[in-house]
Design a protein around this motif. Structure first.
Motif, short mmCIF file in Angstrom:
data_model
loop_
_atom_site.label_atom_id
_atom_site.label_comp_id
_atom_site.label_asym_id
_atom_site.label_seq_id
_atom_site.Cartn_x
_atom_site.Cartn_y
_atom_site.Cartn_z
N GLY A 256 0.27 -1.57 -0.18
CA GLY A 256 0.06 0.03 -0.07
C GLY A 256 0.85 1.10 0.07
N MET A 257 1.74 1.46 0.02
CA MET A 257 2.85 2.56 -0.27
C MET A 257 4.36 2.03 -0.42
SD MET A 257 3.97 3.17 4.08
CE MET A 257 4.41 1.17 4.84
N VAL A 258 5.12 2.96 -1.53
CA VAL A 258 6.23 2.87 -1.50
C VAL A 258 7.32 3.90 -0.11
CG1 VAL A 258 5.77 2.24 -3.56
CG2 VAL A 258 6.28 4.81 -2.76
N ARG A 259 9.27 2.95 -0.19
CA ARG A 259 10.00 4.05 0.57
C ARG A 259 10.67 4.61 -0.74
NH1 ARG A 259 13.59 -0.52 3.50
NH2 ARG A 259 14.44 0.49 1.20
N LEU A 260 10.80 6.26 -0.30
CA LEU A 260 11.46 6.25 -1.23
C LEU A 260 12.40 6.83 -0.53
CD1 LEU A 260 12.45 7.70 -4.00
CD2 LEU A 260 11.13 10.27 -2.99
N THR A 261 13.74 6.48 -1.22
CA THR A 261 15.66 7.11 -0.52
C THR A 261 15.91 7.91 -2.15
OG1 THR A 261 15.67 5.01 0.80
CG2 THR A 261 17.36 6.26 0.96
N VAL A 262 16.25 9.21 -1.13
CA VAL A 262 17.26 10.05 -1.98
C VAL A 262 18.56 10.42 -1.29
CG1 VAL A 262 16.97 12.18 -2.93
CG2 VAL A 262 15.12 11.40 -2.78
N THR A 263 19.59 9.40 -1.69
CA THR A 263 21.15 9.70 -1.59
C THR A 263 21.35 11.22 -2.45
OG1 THR A 263 20.90 7.74 -1.33
CG2 THR A 263 23.19 8.48 -1.55
N HIS A 264 21.38 11.68 -2.19
CA HIS A 264 22.68 13.28 -3.06
C HIS A 264 24.25 13.46 -2.13
CE1 HIS A 264 22.41 16.97 -5.32
NE2 HIS A 264 23.59 17.07 -5.31
N ASP A 265 24.88 12.79 -3.34
CA ASP A 265 26.09 12.52 -2.86
C ASP A 265 27.28 13.03 -3.44
OD1 ASP A 265 25.80 10.12 -5.11
OD2 ASP A 265 26.74 8.72 -3.55
N ASP A 266 28.50 12.79 -2.89
CA ASP A 266 29.85 13.40 -3.88
C ASP A 266 29.45 15.29 -3.73
OD1 ASP A 266 31.03 11.36 -4.76
OD2 ASP A 266 29.55 11.07 -6.29
N LEU A 267 28.69 15.57 -2.68
CA LEU A 267 29.04 16.83 -2.35
C LEU A 267 29.94 17.12 -1.76
CD1 LEU A 267 25.32 17.00 -1.50
CD2 LEU A 267 25.82 18.39 -2.66
#
Length: 153
Positions: free
Chosen positions: A103-114
């Motif tokens: 009934g849902m999703v897990r969204l993981t946003v990884t912003h790297d090399d910053l």
């Protein structure tokens, strides 16, 4: 970029499908409703993408390349301010991992090399939570939030 780098990770659960979340990230007509920008590309690895302001100026604010695209579960792009597009050292990387749950999703946003402390690093740390909250709102209620709103005095 210097040899030091940092990353930002944001996890959010959304009552939606993986397909709808992936489409909301990659389809310009959807992204404009919660992000105020359109993400424009054909989304094949090696293709360029642009983050275009969804107003009369149509200004390209961010650019990059599609590194990986596995609909509807994963998208990896490089990311740089359009004004710094000619400097390979200014590019960071964003990974969207979308995992279905019941009934849902897990969204993981990884912003790297910053670059630690850079204006991009500072900006995304406040930007991603707001944009992803607006995405969640759109997919769950049909209405995104004003991502350009400022705090009340």
């Amino acid at each position: 970029m210097s040899s030091a780098s940092t990353r930002f990770i944001h996890v959010i659960y959304i009552a939606s499908t993986a397909e709808n979340v992936f489409d909301a990230i990659t389809r310009p007509e959807i992204a404009r409703t919660y992000w105020g920008h359109e993400n424009v590309s054909d989304w094949t690895p090696g293709s360029r993408w642009q983050h275009v302001r969804a107003n009369e100026t149509r200004q390209v604010e961010l650019v990059g390349e599609v590194v990986e695209s596995t609909p509807p579960s994963r998208l990896v792009i490089t990311w740089a301010a359009a004004s710094q597009a000619d400097d390979p050292q200014r590019y960071s990387r964003v990974t969207f991992d979308i995992v279905p749950y019941d009934g849902m999703v897990r969204l993981t946003v990884t912003h790297d090399d910053l670059e630690p402390g850079s204006s991009m690093d500072t900006g995304i740390r406040s930007g991603w939570p707001l944009v992803l909250s607006s995405l969640k709102s759109l997919l769950e209620t049909g209405k995104g939030m004003d991502v350009f709103a400022r705090p009340l005095p």
